[in-house]
Design a protein around this motif. Structure first.
Motif, PDB file in Angstrom:
ATOM      1  N   HIS A  97     -12.378   9.306  -0.463  1.00  0.00           N
ATOM      2  CA  HIS A  97     -11.240   9.325  -1.381  1.00  0.00           C
ATOM      3  C   HIS A  97     -10.323   8.119  -1.218  1.00  0.00           C
ATOM      4  N   ASP A  98     -10.771   7.146  -0.436  1.00  0.00           N
ATOM      5  CA  ASP A  98      -9.958   5.951  -0.206  1.00  0.00           C
ATOM      6  C   ASP A  98     -10.372   4.818  -1.139  1.00  0.00           C
ATOM      7  N   ARG A  99      -9.558   3.781  -1.162  1.00  0.00           N
ATOM      8  CA  ARG A  99      -9.976   2.544  -1.821  1.00  0.00           C
ATOM      9  C   ARG A  99      -9.793   1.410  -0.812  1.00  0.00           C
ATOM     10  N   CYS A 100     -10.906   0.992  -0.235  1.00  0.00           N
ATOM     11  CA  CYS A 100     -10.902  -0.143   0.687  1.00  0.00           C
ATOM     12  C   CYS A 100     -10.972  -1.405  -0.159  1.00  0.00           C
ATOM     13  N   THR A 101     -10.186  -2.412   0.203  1.00  0.00           N
ATOM     14  CA  THR A 101     -10.150  -3.598  -0.663  1.00  0.00           C
ATOM     15  C   THR A 101     -10.826  -4.821  -0.026  1.00  0.00           C
ATOM     16  N   TYR A 102     -11.618  -4.552   1.010  1.00  0.00           N
ATOM     17  CA  TYR A 102     -12.550  -5.532   1.578  1.00  0.00           C
ATOM     18  C   TYR A 102     -11.999  -6.949   1.686  1.00  0.00           C
ATOM     19  N   TRP A 103     -11.014  -7.106   2.546  1.00  0.00           N
ATOM     20  CA  TRP A 103     -10.564  -8.476   2.827  1.00  0.00           C
ATOM     21  C   TRP A 103     -11.720  -9.244   3.467  1.00  0.00           C
ATOM     22  N   PHE A 104     -12.482  -8.516   4.276  1.00  0.00           N
ATOM     23  CA  PHE A 104     -13.796  -9.009   4.687  1.00  0.00           C
ATOM     24  C   PHE A 104     -14.725  -7.822   4.799  1.00  0.00           C
ATOM     25  N   TYR A 105     -16.010  -8.080   4.907  1.00  0.00           N
ATOM     26  CA  TYR A 105     -16.991  -7.033   5.127  1.00  0.00           C
ATOM     27  C   TYR A 105     -17.504  -7.168   6.552  1.00  0.00           C
ATOM     28  N   TYR A 106     -17.717  -6.039   7.194  1.00  0.00           N
ATOM     29  CA  TYR A 106     -18.134  -6.057   8.602  1.00  0.00           C
ATOM     30  C   TYR A 106     -19.158  -4.950   8.809  1.00  0.00           C
ATOM     31  N   PHE A 107     -20.268  -5.264   9.439  1.00  0.00           N
ATOM     32  CA  PHE A 107     -21.200  -4.185   9.798  1.00  0.00           C
ATOM     33  C   PHE A 107     -21.615  -4.350  11.249  1.00  0.00           C
ATOM     34  N   VAL A 139       8.224   6.411  14.730  1.00  0.00           N
ATOM     35  CA  VAL A 139       8.247   5.656  13.476  1.00  0.00           C
ATOM     36  C   VAL A 139       6.819   5.176  13.194  1.00  0.00           C
ATOM     37  N   LEU A 140       6.390   5.361  11.967  1.00  0.00           N
ATOM     38  CA  LEU A 140       5.038   4.937  11.599  1.00  0.00           C
ATOM     39  C   LEU A 140       5.125   3.691  10.705  1.00  0.00           C
ATOM     40  N   ILE A 141       4.569   2.602  11.216  1.00  0.00           N
ATOM     41  CA  ILE A 141       4.590   1.324  10.491  1.00  0.00           C
ATOM     42  C   ILE A 141       3.163   1.008  10.063  1.00  0.00           C
ATOM     43  N   GLU A 142       2.989   0.619   8.820  1.00  0.00           N
ATOM     44  CA  GLU A 142       1.659   0.244   8.336  1.00  0.00           C
ATOM     45  C   GLU A 142       1.572  -1.277   8.232  1.00  0.00           C
ATOM     46  N   ASP A 143       0.659  -1.874   8.972  1.00  0.00           N
ATOM     47  CA  ASP A 143       0.381  -3.294   8.801  1.00  0.00           C
ATOM     48  C   ASP A 143      -0.710  -3.406   7.734  1.00  0.00           C
ATOM     49  N   ALA A 144      -0.255  -3.684   6.518  1.00  0.00           N
ATOM     50  CA  ALA A 144      -1.171  -3.745   5.373  1.00  0.00           C
ATOM     51  C   ALA A 144      -1.415  -5.196   4.942  1.00  0.00           C
ATOM     52  N   ALA A 145      -1.276  -6.117   5.908  1.00  0.00           N
ATOM     53  CA  ALA A 145      -1.446  -7.541   5.595  1.00  0.00           C
ATOM     54  C   ALA A 145      -2.810  -7.827   4.966  1.00  0.00           C
ATOM     55  N   GLN A 146      -3.827  -7.056   5.390  1.00  0.00           N
ATOM     56  CA  GLN A 146      -5.188  -7.263   4.869  1.00  0.00           C
ATOM     57  C   GLN A 146      -5.541  -6.210   3.832  1.00  0.00           C
ATOM     58  N   ALA A 147      -4.543  -5.422   3.427  1.00  0.00           N
ATOM     59  CA  ALA A 147      -4.876  -4.222   2.641  1.00  0.00           C
ATOM     60  C   ALA A 147      -4.131  -4.128   1.309  1.00  0.00           C
ATOM     61  N   TRP A 148      -3.846  -5.251   0.705  1.00  0.00           N
ATOM     62  CA  TRP A 148      -3.241  -5.245  -0.627  1.00  0.00           C
ATOM     63  C   TRP A 148      -4.068  -4.355  -1.559  1.00  0.00           C
ATOM     64  N   GLY A 149      -3.391  -3.447  -2.267  1.00  0.00           N
ATOM     65  CA  GLY A 149      -4.069  -2.630  -3.280  1.00  0.00           C
ATOM     66  C   GLY A 149      -4.930  -1.508  -2.729  1.00  0.00           C
ATOM     67  N   ALA A 150      -4.932  -1.323  -1.414  1.00  0.00           N
ATOM     68  CA  ALA A 150      -5.770  -0.262  -0.832  1.00  0.00           C
ATOM     69  C   ALA A 150      -5.075   1.091  -0.964  1.00  0.00           C
ATOM     70  N   TRP A 151      -5.872   2.147  -1.101  1.00  0.00           N
ATOM     71  CA  TRP A 151      -5.340   3.506  -1.218  1.00  0.00           C
ATOM     72  C   TRP A 151      -5.931   4.379  -0.129  1.00  0.00           C
ATOM     73  N   TYR A 152      -5.065   5.160   0.487  1.00  0.00           N
ATOM     74  CA  TYR A 152      -5.528   6.218   1.379  1.00  0.00           C
ATOM     75  C   TYR A 152      -5.456   7.520   0.592  1.00  0.00           C
ATOM     76  N   ASP A 153      -6.588   8.176   0.403  1.00  0.00           N
ATOM     77  CA  ASP A 153      -6.621   9.450  -0.327  1.00  0.00           C
ATOM     78  C   ASP A 153      -5.842   9.327  -1.646  1.00  0.00           C
ATOM     79  N   GLY A 154      -6.003   8.204  -2.299  1.00  0.00           N
ATOM     80  CA  GLY A 154      -5.348   7.987  -3.588  1.00  0.00           C
ATOM     81  C   GLY A 154      -3.913   7.472  -3.509  1.00  0.00           C
TER      82      GLY A 154
END
Ligand SMILES: *Cc1c(COP(=O)(O)O)cnc(C)c1O
Length: 441
Positions: free
Chosen positions: A324-334, A198-213
């Motif tokens: 092709h993704d849309r990262c929604t930057y809950w935070f920025y990290y480098f 089973v594949l579960i996505e924890d998208a708690a920090q990823a509202w509005g994010a897209w993987y490959d659209g």
């Protein structure tokens, strides 16, 4: 929106000149004069001289929903009009067939883990750099969190390492889209399908994010979201679990509501907590969803802008957002290559703070498996029945995810918010460049 708050007119003029230069030639490093090269931590001029107004994240839209709600004679979620509206709006962003509101992101993941049919002793593979809420539900279902290492620059699950951690006991994978950056979902889905997981996505920090659209949360069997106060949208506390799976989707409601199916009204067949969300929260949540697209579009644009602004700084690797993704930057990290600098990571972060960047060193202090309750296997008031009874041989003292450790040791994090603008982000980039140049070996 961005205003300069210094009342010193010469420094204001300098700020305006500097920001104009930055706007017209954003990524060309400017020739800097002596005093501009001097770090603020050494008494030099701050790079970030602009400010941004932190606006309230709620207002008329929320008031309207709450006002309509007060005319209802029930504030209960089941068939609640605010809850229904919330779900309808949620689907516009994350179009799942089943959507269930709940009390938190932690609850959302717990519901998904339970609805996935997890049995005591099952193993669930996940990321060691995450909020503890990712693993809480696994442990409560008497399953075993198994940690796989991460990719160096997306800070998300390394699929090769996930593959190595699969055993006959593996039930599920929880992919955490850290900071709103989507995991490599195609590879994870292929792996999950191959091994019947089973594949579960924890998208708690990823509202509005897209993987490959494709919106996150609708690629795996389950998607889990949080509306805890610091997330992209907030209901104070709150969560959503969604599913595109015809079998799992309909099970979510009972696992979030004391084990009873409110459609059939049968007595509880399974043990489940009360993780319900009330109508007042759903009212605020429905209004918050009307703000989401603008929030994530802004954060994505600013995050990419920052990456472009620091991409050529030697010794530093920006966050990797796939094309092709849309990262929604809950935070920025480098990350820093510490062999390229005379200072350590903490000193670098301190210098950035002095420059006016709200930076902090790392994220969580250690990978989750190094937390005391894991090292002591003391989850249930000092014991872990599963291990004590021989249903798992897991020993968290022997877990090693070296890349995750390095990510936490060499990274710097700060917030990018929808209140900021290009000028402000250019100043953050300039601050990073200035500090990196100063400490370069
Ligand atoms: C915030 C968060 C959670 C938990 O959400 P709560 O609403 O605080 O329970 C779970 N996973 C991740 C990745 C989070 O960031």
């Amino acid at each position: 929106m961005t205003g300069h708050h210094s009342n010193h007119s010469s420094s204001r003029r300098r700020f305006l000149t500097a920001s104009t230069t930055l706007l017209t030639t954003p990524f060309v490093s400017r020739r800097v004069h002596g005093d501009e090269k001097k770090l603020a931590i050494h008494g030099g001029r701050k790079s970030v001289t602009g400010s941004y107004s932190k606006r309230l994240r709620w207002g008329a839209a929320e008031l309207e929903q709450l006002t309509v709600m007060l005319k209802q004679n029930s504030l209960f979620y089941w068939k609640g009009p605010r809850t229904e509206l919330f779900k309808e709006r949620f689907r516009k962003h994350h179009p799942a067939t089943s959507v269930h509101t709940c009390s938190s992101g932690t609850a959302a993941v717990h519901i998904a883990v339970a609805a996935a049919g997890t049995q005591p002793g099952d193993e669930i593979i996940t990321a060691p750099i995450t909020d503890i809420g990712t693993v809480t539900g696994i442990l409560f279902q008497q399953a075993v969190p198994v940690f796989a290492d991460l990719e160096p620059h997306t800070y998300n699950l390394n699929v090769e390492d996930v593959k190595k951690k699969i055993t006959p006991k593996t039930r599920a994978i929880i992919a955490v889209h850290l900071a709103g950056n989507p995991c490599d979902m195609a590879a994870l889905k292929l792996l999950a399908d191959e091994h019947d997981l089973v594949l579960i996505e924890d998208a708690a920090q990823a509202w509005g994010a897209w993987y490959d659209g494709i919106p996150v949360g609708t690629i795996g069997h389950f998607g889990c979201f949080s509306m805890m106060n610091s997330k992209h949208i907030s209901t104070g506390d709150g969560g959503v679990v969604c599913s595109v799976d015809q079998t799992f989707g309909p099970l979510m409601q009972k696992y979030g509501d004391k084990g009873s199916d409110r459609t059939t009204r049968e007595s509880a067949e399974v043990l489940a907590s009360n993780y319900r969300m009330s109508e007042p929260q759903a009212a605020v949540g429905a209004a918050q969803l009307s703000r989401l697209e603008k929030i994530v579009v802004t954060r994505n644009r600013l995050g990419r802008l920052l990456t472009a602004g620091i991409a050529d700084v030697p010794g530093l690797t920006p966050m990797l957002e796939r094309e092709h993704d849309r990262c929604t930057y809950w935070f920025y990290y480098f990350r820093l290559d510490l062999t390229r600098f005379k200072c350590d990571r903490n000193q670098f972060a301190k210098a950035l703070v002095a420059e006016g960047v709200g930076a902090s060193a790392g994220y969580i202090r250690t990978p989750v498996y190094e937390y005391p309750m894991f090292q002591k296997h003391s989850f249930f008031n000092g014991s872990w029945p599963l291990r004590d009874m021989g249903l798992t041989t897991m020993d968290y003292r022997r877990v090693s995810c070296p890349e995750s450790v390095e990510i936490l040791k060499t990274g710097i994090r700060f917030r990018i918010t929808e209140d900021m603008d290009e000028t402000y982000v250019h100043q953050i980039a300039a601050a990073i460049r200035k500090v990196a140049t100063h400490y370069a070996v």
